[in-house]
Design a protein around this motif. Sequence first.
Motif, PDB file in Angstrom:
ATOM      1  N   SER A 162     -10.092 -56.565 -22.748  1.00 14.54           N
ATOM      2  CA  SER A 162     -10.230 -58.014 -22.796  1.00 14.54           C
ATOM      3  C   SER A 162      -8.858 -58.671 -22.620  1.00 14.54           C
ATOM      4  CB  SER A 162     -10.863 -58.457 -24.116  1.00 14.54           C
ATOM      5  OG  SER A 162     -10.881 -59.870 -24.227  1.00 14.54           O
ATOM      6  N   THR A 163      -8.844 -59.863 -22.040  1.00 13.46           N
ATOM      7  CA  THR A 163      -7.602 -60.625 -21.845  1.00 13.46           C
ATOM      8  C   THR A 163      -7.430 -61.705 -22.911  1.00 13.46           C
ATOM      9  OG1 THR A 163      -8.750 -62.160 -20.367  1.00 13.46           O
ATOM     10  CG2 THR A 163      -7.653 -60.247 -19.354  1.00 13.46           C
ATOM     11  N   GLU A 164      -8.320 -61.762 -23.874  1.00 11.32           N
ATOM     12  CA  GLU A 164      -8.301 -62.824 -24.884  1.00 11.32           C
ATOM     13  C   GLU A 164      -7.003 -62.787 -25.686  1.00 11.32           C
ATOM     14  OE1 GLU A 164     -10.919 -64.195 -28.794  1.00 11.32           O
ATOM     15  OE2 GLU A 164     -11.669 -62.660 -27.418  1.00 11.32           O
ATOM     16  N   GLY A 165      -6.298 -63.931 -25.698  1.00 13.44           N
ATOM     17  CA  GLY A 165      -5.063 -64.032 -26.462  1.00 13.44           C
ATOM     18  C   GLY A 165      -3.845 -63.440 -25.785  1.00 13.44           C
ATOM     19  N   CYS A 166      -3.969 -63.023 -24.521  1.00 18.26           N
ATOM     20  CA  CYS A 166      -2.851 -62.412 -23.801  1.00 18.26           C
ATOM     21  C   CYS A 166      -2.576 -63.172 -22.505  1.00 18.26           C
ATOM     22  CB  CYS A 166      -3.141 -60.944 -23.474  1.00 18.26           C
ATOM     23  SG  CYS A 166      -3.166 -59.849 -24.923  1.00 18.26           S
ATOM     24  N   ASN A 167      -1.310 -63.395 -22.215  1.00 18.01           N
ATOM     25  CA  ASN A 167      -0.876 -64.006 -20.969  1.00 18.01           C
ATOM     26  C   ASN A 167      -0.019 -63.022 -20.191  1.00 18.01           C
ATOM     27  OD1 ASN A 167      -2.099 -66.542 -21.515  1.00 18.01           O
ATOM     28  ND2 ASN A 167      -0.362 -67.102 -22.826  1.00 18.01           N
ATOM     29  N   THR A 168      -0.101 -63.102 -18.860  1.00 11.94           N
ATOM     30  CA  THR A 168       0.594 -62.157 -17.991  1.00 11.94           C
ATOM     31  C   THR A 168       1.663 -62.867 -17.176  1.00 11.94           C
ATOM     32  OG1 THR A 168      -1.443 -60.879 -17.797  1.00 11.94           O
ATOM     33  CG2 THR A 168       0.310 -60.373 -16.232  1.00 11.94           C
ATOM     34  N   THR A 169       2.849 -62.297 -17.175  1.00 14.29           N
ATOM     35  CA  THR A 169       3.943 -62.770 -16.314  1.00 14.29           C
ATOM     36  C   THR A 169       4.462 -61.587 -15.512  1.00 14.29           C
ATOM     37  OG1 THR A 169       4.581 -64.431 -17.970  1.00 14.29           O
ATOM     38  CG2 THR A 169       6.176 -63.936 -16.241  1.00 14.29           C
ATOM     39  N   LYS A 170       4.543 -61.776 -14.179  1.00 16.70           N
ATOM     40  CA  LYS A 170       4.959 -60.670 -13.314  1.00 16.70           C
ATOM     41  C   LYS A 170       6.322 -60.966 -12.701  1.00 16.70           C
ATOM     42  CE  LYS A 170       3.603 -58.132  -9.157  1.00 16.70           C
ATOM     43  NZ  LYS A 170       4.862 -58.443  -8.428  1.00 16.70           N
ATOM     44  N   THR A 171       7.199 -59.975 -12.762  1.00 15.18           N
ATOM     45  CA  THR A 171       8.485 -60.050 -12.073  1.00 15.18           C
ATOM     46  C   THR A 171       8.494 -58.989 -10.979  1.00 15.18           C
ATOM     47  OG1 THR A 171       9.542 -58.503 -13.620  1.00 15.18           O
ATOM     48  CG2 THR A 171       9.578 -60.843 -14.196  1.00 15.18           C
ATOM     49  N   GLU A 172       9.653 -58.753 -10.387  1.00 19.30           N
ATOM     50  CA  GLU A 172       9.726 -57.800  -9.282  1.00 19.30           C
ATOM     51  C   GLU A 172       9.370 -56.388  -9.703  1.00 19.30           C
ATOM     52  OE1 GLU A 172      13.459 -57.975  -7.369  1.00 19.30           O
ATOM     53  OE2 GLU A 172      13.166 -60.000  -6.566  1.00 19.30           O
ATOM     54  N   ASP A 173       9.736 -56.010 -10.930  1.00 15.09           N
ATOM     55  CA  ASP A 173       9.480 -54.635 -11.367  1.00 15.09           C
ATOM     56  C   ASP A 173       8.876 -54.537 -12.758  1.00 15.09           C
ATOM     57  OD1 ASP A 173      11.674 -55.556 -12.664  1.00 15.09           O
ATOM     58  OD2 ASP A 173      12.935 -53.805 -12.310  1.00 15.09           O
ATOM     59  N   GLU A 174       8.368 -55.667 -13.306  1.00 15.98           N
ATOM     60  CA  GLU A 174       7.831 -55.638 -14.658  1.00 15.98           C
ATOM     61  C   GLU A 174       6.595 -56.530 -14.792  1.00 15.98           C
ATOM     62  OE1 GLU A 174      11.963 -55.050 -17.286  1.00 15.98           O
ATOM     63  OE2 GLU A 174      11.015 -57.021 -17.109  1.00 15.98           O
ATOM     64  N   PHE A 175       5.701 -56.115 -15.684  1.00 15.11           N
ATOM     65  CA  PHE A 175       4.623 -56.970 -16.176  1.00 15.11           C
ATOM     66  C   PHE A 175       4.968 -57.331 -17.624  1.00 15.11           C
ATOM     67  CE2 PHE A 175       2.065 -54.658 -12.938  1.00 15.11           C
ATOM     68  CZ  PHE A 175       1.652 -55.759 -12.203  1.00 15.11           C
ATOM     69  N   ILE A 176       5.113 -58.605 -17.919  1.00 15.10           N
ATOM     70  CA  ILE A 176       5.438 -59.061 -19.266  1.00 15.10           C
ATOM     71  C   ILE A 176       4.173 -59.618 -19.907  1.00 15.10           C
ATOM     72  CG2 ILE A 176       6.870 -60.603 -20.648  1.00 15.10           C
ATOM     73  CD1 ILE A 176       8.896 -60.612 -18.371  1.00 15.10           C
ATOM     74  N   CYS A 177       3.737 -58.977 -20.983  1.00 17.96           N
ATOM     75  CA  CYS A 177       2.515 -59.383 -21.677  1.00 17.96           C
ATOM     76  C   CYS A 177       2.884 -60.128 -22.961  1.00 17.96           C
ATOM     77  CB  CYS A 177       1.659 -58.163 -22.021  1.00 17.96           C
ATOM     78  SG  CYS A 177       1.190 -57.177 -20.591  1.00 17.96           S
ATOM     79  N   SER A 178       2.371 -61.346 -23.100  1.00 17.14           N
ATOM     80  CA  SER A 178       2.588 -62.145 -24.309  1.00 17.14           C
ATOM     81  C   SER A 178       1.252 -62.291 -25.027  1.00 17.14           C
ATOM     82  CB  SER A 178       3.158 -63.525 -23.949  1.00 17.14           C
ATOM     83  OG  SER A 178       4.391 -63.389 -23.269  1.00 17.14           O
ATOM     84  N   CYS A 179       1.105 -61.624 -26.187  1.00 20.28           N
ATOM     85  CA  CYS A 179      -0.170 -61.608 -26.899  1.00 20.28           C
ATOM     86  C   CYS A 179       0.034 -62.095 -28.333  1.00 20.28           C
ATOM     87  CB  CYS A 179      -0.764 -60.196 -26.915  1.00 20.28           C
ATOM     88  SG  CYS A 179      -1.086 -59.535 -25.269  1.00 20.28           S
ATOM     89  N   ASN A 180      -0.973 -62.785 -28.861  1.00 13.46           N
ATOM     90  CA  ASN A 180      -0.876 -63.355 -30.217  1.00 13.46           C
ATOM     91  C   ASN A 180      -1.515 -62.464 -31.266  1.00 13.46           C
ATOM     92  OD1 ASN A 180      -3.566 -63.627 -29.715  1.00 13.46           O
ATOM     93  ND2 ASN A 180      -3.647 -65.856 -29.909  1.00 13.46           N
ATOM     94  N   HIS A 181      -1.620 -61.156 -30.995  1.00 13.54           N
ATOM     95  CA  HIS A 181      -2.190 -60.230 -31.964  1.00 13.54           C
ATOM     96  C   HIS A 181      -1.668 -58.832 -31.657  1.00 13.54           C
ATOM     97  CE1 HIS A 181      -4.913 -60.461 -28.474  1.00 13.54           C
ATOM     98  NE2 HIS A 181      -5.003 -59.161 -28.639  1.00 13.54           N
ATOM     99  N   LEU A 182      -1.979 -57.898 -32.514  1.00 12.25           N
ATOM    100  CA  LEU A 182      -1.571 -56.504 -32.340  1.00 12.25           C
ATOM    101  C   LEU A 182      -2.807 -55.648 -32.088  1.00 12.25           C
ATOM    102  CD1 LEU A 182       1.075 -56.074 -35.203  1.00 12.25           C
ATOM    103  CD2 LEU A 182       1.415 -56.845 -32.847  1.00 12.25           C
ATOM    104  N   SER A 183      -2.665 -54.707 -31.166  1.00 13.82           N
ATOM    105  CA  SER A 183      -3.816 -53.859 -30.814  1.00 13.82           C
ATOM    106  C   SER A 183      -3.339 -52.765 -29.868  1.00 13.82           C
ATOM    107  CB  SER A 183      -4.902 -54.724 -30.155  1.00 13.82           C
ATOM    108  OG  SER A 183      -6.018 -53.939 -29.804  1.00 13.82           O
ATOM    109  N   PHE A 184      -4.284 -52.200 -29.090  1.00 11.94           N
ATOM    110  CA  PHE A 184      -3.981 -51.285 -28.004  1.00 11.94           C
ATOM    111  C   PHE A 184      -3.810 -52.132 -26.742  1.00 11.94           C
ATOM    112  CE2 PHE A 184      -6.450 -48.892 -31.071  1.00 11.94           C
ATOM    113  CZ  PHE A 184      -5.781 -47.680 -31.160  1.00 11.94           C
ATOM    114  N   PHE A 185      -2.649 -52.059 -26.112  1.00 13.15           N
ATOM    115  CA  PHE A 185      -2.360 -52.904 -24.958  1.00 13.15           C
ATOM    116  C   PHE A 185      -2.169 -52.057 -23.701  1.00 13.15           C
ATOM    117  CE2 PHE A 185      -0.749 -55.197 -28.677  1.00 13.15           C
ATOM    118  CZ  PHE A 185      -1.419 -56.402 -28.542  1.00 13.15           C
TER     119      PHE A 185
END
Length: 401
Positions: free
Chosen positions: A75-98
């Motif tokens: 699920s993508t709930e509570g998570c935002n995705t930012t992509k750079t040239e060589d990275e995916f940056i995940c910003s999530c408001n909870h802890l879990s398996f990512f």
Amino acid sequence: KRHSKTTVQVVVSMINSTFFQVGSSEQAREQVLFVKAENLSVSNLSEPVQLIFKHNKMENNGTCVFWKEDETVWSTEGCNTTKTEDEFICSCNHLSFFAVLVNPEVKVDEDHAEALSYITYIGSALSAFFAFISLFIYVGLHRRRSEKGLNIHMQLTGALLCLHLGFLSSSFWTFLLDDIKYSWVCEGLGLFLHWSLLATITWLALEGFHLYLLLIRVFNIYVRRYLLKLCLVGWGFPTLVAVICGPLGVYGRYTLEMRDSNNQTSEICWMNSGNPQTKLVTYITVAFLCLVVLYNSCMLLLVVFKMRELRRGRGDRESSDWKKDGATVLGLSCVLGLPWGLASFTYVTLAGIYLFTIFNSLQGLFIFLWSVALSSKSQSENNSSVRDPSTQKMMTTSVNN
């Protein structure tokens, strides 16, 4: 007020993504990042947790997700995705398996999957029927005028007929008889389907090659035993590949995972899913198809450029002439197999999947329409030559070119 401070141990570890395939239709990256604060459930954080996943430049799309244990899905709930040239940056408001779902495919629910199946089978049956009729039309045209282009059209139509018959046979065999004792039949059908697909792609390439000779080498087109050499390539190359792949055990039952709520599967006699060489052969086949579509697309653009030059030279501006040119370009695009290029849209939208399915399941119908157009053109040219015998020589030269 005094605020009490509590020390909480945060556990971070990497887990193999194969543990999270049950009940999930998407494919995650090879590793899943596990972040947990002891036995506490942490959610609705005022400052999101940032997780960074490295990627290579080939991975164009990716989505940050977490594992919902109660529903066993990503699920993508509570998570935002930012992509750079060589990275995916995940910003999530909870802890879990990512994890990051790389190049997620378009989901097709049960209703769409069933509709696409009907379109494929009905379209393929119609294509086989019309391709069979087209062969007789081309034979009749070839008797009236011996032309190399007509012979190439005949070979392509024959390969296309074999392709659709092979697809229908391979699809329905698994429904008719599901017995391991007759696995050799499924292997044979898979070999025939792959051979006919390669034959179709090869003859599409030869159509583009012949068009190149007509447009570029108009006055130097003679090749000794031209048709024989084309037939050796058009039928010999697929046969050689099938003979090499056959003993390797590449062909057999191929399992398709249906992306529905029940995680059902469908089988077809194609390439053996359990054979390690299957993926390599599939990649080579797809790469060959992509090269042919790219080459034939260039040939079609060359045809459009030549048409514009002719129109400008003669000063034609009638709309009817442009309509005829447009119909010619559309017909050539089908003969050159450009609808196969729609496969790239199947990873973008559901509409792209429908377009690819419709156009490629009805290839035989388009070839039939092209043969009817050639037959009508030939008939009108014969009538014109009867009314004006002085144009007979000029028209004969035009037809031969």
